[in-house]
Design an enzyme around this catalytic site. Structure first.
Site, short mmCIF file in Angstrom:
data_model
loop_
_atom_site.label_atom_id
_atom_site.label_comp_id
_atom_site.label_asym_id
_atom_site.label_seq_id
_atom_site.Cartn_x
_atom_site.Cartn_y
_atom_site.Cartn_z
N HIS A 1 0.79 -1.22 -0.11
CA HIS A 1 0.03 0.12 0.03
C HIS A 1 0.86 1.01 0.17
CE1 HIS A 1 -3.61 2.64 0.77
NE2 HIS A 1 -2.95 2.91 1.61
N SER A 2 0.76 2.10 -1.13
CA SER A 2 1.19 3.43 -1.12
C SER A 2 2.78 3.09 -1.15
CB SER A 2 1.01 4.29 0.17
OG SER A 2 1.45 5.65 0.04
N MET A 3 3.76 3.68 -0.23
CA MET A 3 5.17 3.39 -0.32
C MET A 3 5.31 2.00 -0.44
SD MET A 3 8.20 4.36 2.25
CE MET A 3 8.15 3.25 3.31
N ALA B 1 3.90 -0.19 -2.05
CA ALA B 1 3.85 -0.87 -3.55
C ALA B 1 5.01 -0.50 -4.12
CB ALA B 1 2.61 -0.21 -4.10
N SER C 1 -1.38 -0.95 -4.48
CA SER C 1 -2.38 -0.13 -3.78
C SER C 1 -2.07 1.11 -3.67
CB SER C 1 -2.73 -0.84 -2.40
OG SER C 1 -3.82 0.01 -1.95
#
Length: 269
Positions: A108-110, A112, A136
């Site tokens: 998720h975010s970083m 990913a 994500s």
């Protein structure tokens, strides 16, 4: 993944955890023998316990492992790592030990971006590519912005957290918690904001991109651009919500994961 559970990265310490002989990897619940294995990577400022609800919902049919970055929770006394390549190098050396069966990555975010870089290291080491990368709330590695959140003062970082609606106001107003959280947040923002993918960087894993339709950090075009970073298929799934859409869309996200993995086990509430 309720709002209250999301606070786990700053205040939950008591989960029963199998350390798997590694400071880097957490397994919150046991899985059945031979279950498909999902490795989860936290967002900027996040920690492994953010994924505790995911592990609870998906096990025992899926073996959920979560990466714990240095400098948070029980690793809080370890030095932080302020760049993605070094973080990916170190995490890869730990994750590779669990590749005795196909691995699926969720970041998720970083997270990913870190997952993408670890997938590249699998290829460099001659190891099988992850069976799928779930990316994500993160734009494609080739899509950069001139973000400088990590250079802001404390109030500036807190404004960014409010903009993303990812942290409970009770946490933002708690001076003691924020004193502990801000160095980690600033460090992680530096890592992801200074990250630049190698030109033409690709992985051989299919990519499922999950994004919120009102995420201020990722447009639909930036999400679709992940297709340029895989030699396999890439699909984009859009959910109602912002950067932390997955908190309110838990069931849909878990369905997307199980569909992408091909797991038949039921999801626990």
């Amino acid at each position: 993944m309720t709002t209250q559970q999301q606070l786990a990265h700053t205040q939950a310490q008591g989960a029963d955890t199998d350390l798997l002989e590694s400071d880097w990897i957490r397994r919150y619940h046991p899985a059945v023998a031979g279950a498909p294995r999902l490795v989860c990577f936290p967002h900027a400022g996040g920690s492994a316990s953010f994924y505790f609800p995911v592990a609870k919902a998906l096990t025992p049919g899926i073996d959920v492992l979560v990466v714990q970055y240095p400098g948070r929770q029980e690793r809080r006394r370890e030095p932080l790592i302020d760049n993605v390549p070094e973080l990916a190098d170190l995490a890869f050396e730990e994750v590779r030990h669990y590749a005795d069966r196909p691995l699926y990555f969720f970041g998720h975010s970083m997270g990913a971006t870190v997952a993408f870089e670890i997938a590249r290291r699998f290829a460099d080491a001659g190891l099988p590519a992850p069976a799928r990368l779930f990316a994500s709330a993160r734009r494609a590695p080739s899509r950069t912005r001139a973000d400088r959140v990590h250079t802001r003062d404390d109030e500036g970082v807190i404004r960014e957290l409010r903009r993303l609606s990812g942290t409970d106001d009770r946490v933002l107003g708690n001076e003691e918690i924020m004193r502990l959280a801000l160095p980690v947040l600033r460090n992680d923002y530096k890592a992801v904001e200074t990250y630049r993918a190698d030109p033409g960087a690709r992985i051989d894993s299919p990519v499922t991109v999950l994004t919120g339709d009102s995420d201020p950090n990722t447009t639909l075009d930036e999400a679709r651009a992940w297709s340029a970073h895989t030699t396999a298929a890439c699909d984009v799934q859009v959910f109602t919500g912002g950067h932390f859409y997955l908190v309110d869309r838990q069931r849909e996200v878990l369905d997307a994961i199980t569909t992408g993995i091909g797991a038949r086990a039921g999801i626990r509430g």
